[in-house]
Write an enzyme that holds these catalytic residues in place. Structure first.
Site, mmCIF file in Angstrom:
data_model
loop_
_atom_site.group_PDB
_atom_site.id
_atom_site.type_symbol
_atom_site.label_atom_id
_atom_site.label_comp_id
_atom_site.label_asym_id
_atom_site.label_seq_id
_atom_site.Cartn_x
_atom_site.Cartn_y
_atom_site.Cartn_z
ATOM 1 N N LEU A 80 -17.619 -3.243 3.250
ATOM 2 C CA LEU A 80 -18.775 -2.537 2.675
ATOM 3 C C LEU A 80 -18.952 -2.897 1.208
ATOM 4 O O LEU A 80 -19.699 -2.236 0.482
ATOM 5 C CB LEU A 80 -18.579 -1.011 2.804
ATOM 6 C CG LEU A 80 -18.326 -0.478 4.219
ATOM 7 C CD1 LEU A 80 -17.969 1.004 4.182
ATOM 8 C CD2 LEU A 80 -19.545 -0.710 5.109
ATOM 9 N N ARG A 133 -16.943 10.056 7.516
ATOM 10 C CA ARG A 133 -17.216 8.620 7.372
ATOM 11 C C ARG A 133 -16.343 7.795 8.311
ATOM 12 O O ARG A 133 -16.785 6.762 8.827
ATOM 13 C CB ARG A 133 -16.961 8.186 5.929
ATOM 14 C CG ARG A 133 -17.956 8.745 4.950
ATOM 15 C CD ARG A 133 -17.547 8.354 3.558
ATOM 16 N NE ARG A 133 -18.475 8.822 2.564
ATOM 17 C CZ ARG A 133 -18.223 8.854 1.266
ATOM 18 N NH1 ARG A 133 -17.048 8.441 0.818
ATOM 19 N NH2 ARG A 133 -19.118 9.277 0.415
ATOM 20 N N TYR A 183 0.816 -1.221 0.000
ATOM 21 C CA TYR A 183 0.000 0.000 0.000
ATOM 22 C C TYR A 183 0.852 1.275 0.000
ATOM 23 O O TYR A 183 0.314 2.365 -0.132
ATOM 24 C CB TYR A 183 -0.950 0.045 1.211
ATOM 25 C CG TYR A 183 -1.998 -1.045 1.251
ATOM 26 C CD1 TYR A 183 -2.152 -1.943 0.202
ATOM 27 C CD2 TYR A 183 -2.841 -1.173 2.349
ATOM 28 C CE1 TYR A 183 -3.112 -2.942 0.250
ATOM 29 C CE2 TYR A 183 -3.808 -2.164 2.399
ATOM 30 C CZ TYR A 183 -3.923 -3.051 1.349
ATOM 31 O OH TYR A 183 -4.880 -4.042 1.405
ATOM 32 N N VAL A 228 -11.274 7.808 3.454
ATOM 33 C CA VAL A 228 -10.374 8.957 3.578
ATOM 34 C C VAL A 228 -11.161 10.181 4.055
ATOM 35 O O VAL A 228 -10.614 11.264 4.151
ATOM 36 C CB VAL A 228 -9.705 9.294 2.217
ATOM 37 C CG1 VAL A 228 -8.770 8.193 1.790
ATOM 38 C CG2 VAL A 228 -10.739 9.581 1.124
ATOM 39 N N LYS A 239 -12.364 1.021 4.804
ATOM 40 C CA LYS A 239 -11.451 2.094 4.382
ATOM 41 C C LYS A 239 -12.256 3.363 4.161
ATOM 42 O O LYS A 239 -13.339 3.335 3.561
ATOM 43 C CB LYS A 239 -10.729 1.679 3.109
ATOM 44 C CG LYS A 239 -9.929 2.796 2.436
ATOM 45 C CD LYS A 239 -10.684 3.423 1.269
ATOM 46 C CE LYS A 239 -9.947 4.587 0.640
ATOM 47 N NZ LYS A 239 -10.749 5.264 -0.389
ATOM 48 N N ASN A 273 -18.195 5.284 10.778
ATOM 49 C CA ASN A 273 -17.962 3.837 10.762
ATOM 50 C C ASN A 273 -17.611 3.258 12.124
ATOM 51 O O ASN A 273 -17.711 2.050 12.337
ATOM 52 C CB ASN A 273 -16.851 3.500 9.754
ATOM 53 C CG ASN A 273 -17.290 3.753 8.331
ATOM 54 O OD1 ASN A 273 -18.474 3.939 8.061
ATOM 55 N ND2 ASN A 273 -16.342 3.770 7.400
HETATM 56 N N1 LIG Z 1 -6.056 -8.737 2.412
HETATM 57 C C1 LIG Z 1 -6.331 -8.254 1.229
HETATM 58 O O1 LIG Z 1 -5.974 -8.841 0.193
HETATM 59 C C2 LIG Z 1 -7.108 -6.979 1.093
HETATM 60 C C3 LIG Z 1 -7.649 -6.635 -0.143
HETATM 61 C C4 LIG Z 1 -8.381 -5.451 -0.244
HETATM 62 C C5 LIG Z 1 -8.571 -4.651 0.885
HETATM 63 N N2 LIG Z 1 -8.001 -5.004 2.076
HETATM 64 C C6 LIG Z 1 -8.159 -4.158 3.289
HETATM 65 O O2 LIG Z 1 -9.548 -3.907 3.502
HETATM 66 C C7 LIG Z 1 -9.769 -2.506 3.621
HETATM 67 C C8 LIG Z 1 -11.156 -2.125 3.173
HETATM 68 O O3 LIG Z 1 -11.435 -2.623 1.880
HETATM 69 P P1 LIG Z 1 -11.851 -1.711 0.636
HETATM 70 O O4 LIG Z 1 -11.243 -0.364 0.752
HETATM 71 O O5 LIG Z 1 -11.566 -2.525 -0.570
HETATM 72 O O6 LIG Z 1 -13.440 -1.624 0.722
HETATM 73 P P2 LIG Z 1 -14.547 -1.046 1.731
HETATM 74 O O7 LIG Z 1 -13.964 -0.656 3.033
HETATM 75 O O8 LIG Z 1 -15.654 -2.028 1.686
HETATM 76 O O9 LIG Z 1 -15.054 0.258 0.953
HETATM 77 C C9 LIG Z 1 -14.302 1.444 0.863
HETATM 78 C C10 LIG Z 1 -15.152 2.463 0.098
HETATM 79 O O10 LIG Z 1 -16.320 2.787 0.852
HETATM 80 C C11 LIG Z 1 -16.394 4.188 1.058
HETATM 81 N N3 LIG Z 1 -16.933 4.391 2.416
HETATM 82 C C12 LIG Z 1 -16.351 4.076 3.595
HETATM 83 N N4 LIG Z 1 -17.157 4.380 4.622
HETATM 84 C C13 LIG Z 1 -18.290 4.903 4.078
HETATM 85 C C14 LIG Z 1 -19.489 5.414 4.625
HETATM 86 N N5 LIG Z 1 -19.696 5.430 5.946
HETATM 87 N N6 LIG Z 1 -20.434 5.888 3.771
HETATM 88 C C15 LIG Z 1 -20.243 5.883 2.431
HETATM 89 N N7 LIG Z 1 -19.123 5.400 1.852
HETATM 90 C C16 LIG Z 1 -18.147 4.903 2.675
HETATM 91 C C17 LIG Z 1 -14.986 4.704 0.893
HETATM 92 O O11 LIG Z 1 -15.016 6.043 0.420
HETATM 93 P P3 LIG Z 1 -14.031 7.240 0.893
HETATM 94 O O12 LIG Z 1 -12.670 6.639 1.131
HETATM 95 O O13 LIG Z 1 -14.064 8.153 -0.292
HETATM 96 O O14 LIG Z 1 -14.622 7.852 2.110
HETATM 97 C C18 LIG Z 1 -14.430 3.758 -0.166
HETATM 98 O O15 LIG Z 1 -14.831 4.193 -1.448
HETATM 99 C C19 LIG Z 1 -8.635 -1.915 2.778
HETATM 100 O O16 LIG Z 1 -8.390 -0.579 3.098
HETATM 101 C C20 LIG Z 1 -7.481 -2.810 3.140
HETATM 102 O O17 LIG Z 1 -6.904 -2.385 4.357
HETATM 103 C C21 LIG Z 1 -7.292 -6.166 2.201
#
Ligand SMILES: NC(=O)c1ccc[n+]([C@@H]2O[C@H](COP(=O)([O-])OP(=O)(O)OC[C@H]3O[C@@H](n4cnc5c(N)ncnc54)[C@H](OP(=O)(O)O)[C@@H]3O)[C@@H](O)[C@H]2O)c1
Length: 282
Positions: A193, A239, A53, A235, A233, A243
């Site tokens: 999410l 939010r 990352y 930024v 995740k 969360n």
């Molecule tokens: N082990 C692995 O292989 C792997 C793979 C992928 C991810 N991960 C980890 O999992 C974490 C989360 O996964 P992800 O980022 O893919 O998906 P996620 O957390 O399901 O979704 C992130 C998205 O949701 C938005 N969001 C967050 N809170 C919100 C809220 N309360 N209301 C509306 N929109 C909201 C964010 O927007 P904004 O940022 O614009 O606010 C971003 O666009 C990653 O950061 C990483 O640390 C691990």
């Protein structure tokens, strides 16, 4: 502004992990420090990063800039695919500690199993050494299939404490979660999410309104009540705070079932990339 308290889960080796953390995938390195500082300010005590990352230095800097001690914040990182095997994992982990500015991480995960079984097993043996040396408090894996976990169980001496996989109501990982329960491995949910795909879901929206919460809070509460560690995740300061505000309400048994069942047609028990080893995907 009062801080919020996040409950811990005790892993099978006794280490405690906060059930909600901030994920920092795709956060530009130059923004990551500010984002992590926002999260620490509102009460997050678990940050989920990875070598791939490019935000490890920012995570370390955010912690150093805060009033918190190293012991107060649980930091997870992941070893990237290209560095797998015994010696290269140890070398890559040194670089991770340097970037973070830490003497140890809390949880060290292997990001993806690679296609070569011996390489994955040697990477795990390097993780065991990192654990023995106290440079990670606990070790785990990510993106494994059922057979990968069974092989680790049969051929190595240390059982992972955490297995992190993509998990949300449209990808419920039923078989893996069954094995996790048998092995007492805690399920880490990435993309909790579904990268926003679930936020417009009608069923989730109706349940959210009933509790005066947002769809995101409702989904994260579903994770918490299933016993998952969720790492959403964001930024966006509002939010990030939203969360974490999920520990003052409870979904009923019926609501939990409704969320799970509403997506049953799309949900599967499989892993996301069963045969690819996930190369390239973070
Ligand atoms: N082990 C692995 O292989 C792997 C793979 C992928 C991810 N991960 C980890 O999992 C974490 C989360 O996964 P992800 O980022 O893919 O998906 P996620 O957390 O399901 O979704 C992130 C998205 O949701 C938005 N969001 C967050 N809170 C919100 C809220 N309360 N209301 C509306 N929109 C909201 C964010 O927007 P904004 O940022 O614009 O606010 C971003 O666009 C990653 O950061 C990483 O640390 C691990």
């Amino acid at each position: 502004m009062p801080e919020l308290t996040i409950p811990n889960i005790t892993l099978h080796d006794g280490v405690e992990i906060p059930q909600l953390g901030l994920g920092v995938v795709h956060v530009p390195p130059e923004e990551a420090q500010g984002v992590v500082e926002d999260a620490l300010d509102v009460g997050y005590r678990h940050i989920d990063t990875a070598a791939s990352y490019r935000s490890e230095a920012a995570v370390g800097a955010a912690l150093a800039a805060s009033d918190l001690s190293r012991e107060e914040v649980f930091v997870t990182t992941r070893l990237w695919n290209a560095e797998q095997s015994y010696d290269s994992t140890l070398k890559a982990f040194e670089a991770t500690l340097d970037r973070l500015g830490f003497e140890h991480v809390d949880l060290c995960l292997i990001h993806w199993p690679v296609l070569s079984e011996s390489r994955s097993l040697n990477t795990w043996r390097a993780s065991e050494r990192i654990l023995e040396e106290g440079r990670a408090r606990t070790i785990g894996v990510s993106n494994c299939r059922v057979e990968d976990l069974e092989r680790l169980e049969a051929e190595t001496d240390t059982r992972p404490t955490v297995h992190q996989v993509e998990l949300h109501s449209r990808l419920q990982q039923v078989e893996l979660r069954r094995l996790h329960a048998e092995y007492r491995i805690v399920t880490g949910a990435w993309s909790p999410l579904a990268q926003r795909d679930l936020l417009a879901d009608e069923t989730i929206g109706e349940i959210a309104v009933r509790h005066g919460k947002s769809p995101a809070q409702t989904i994260l509460r579903w994770h918490v009540q299933l016993g998952n560690v969720a790492i959403p995740k964001s930024v966006t300061a509002e939010r990030i705070r939203e969360n974490i505000e999920i520990f003052d309400f409870k979904l009923s048994k019926e609501e939990m079932a409704t969320i799970s069942e509403a997506d049953a047609a799309m949900a599967t028990g499989r892993t996301v990339f069963p045969a690819s080893g996930g190369a390239g995907r973070i």
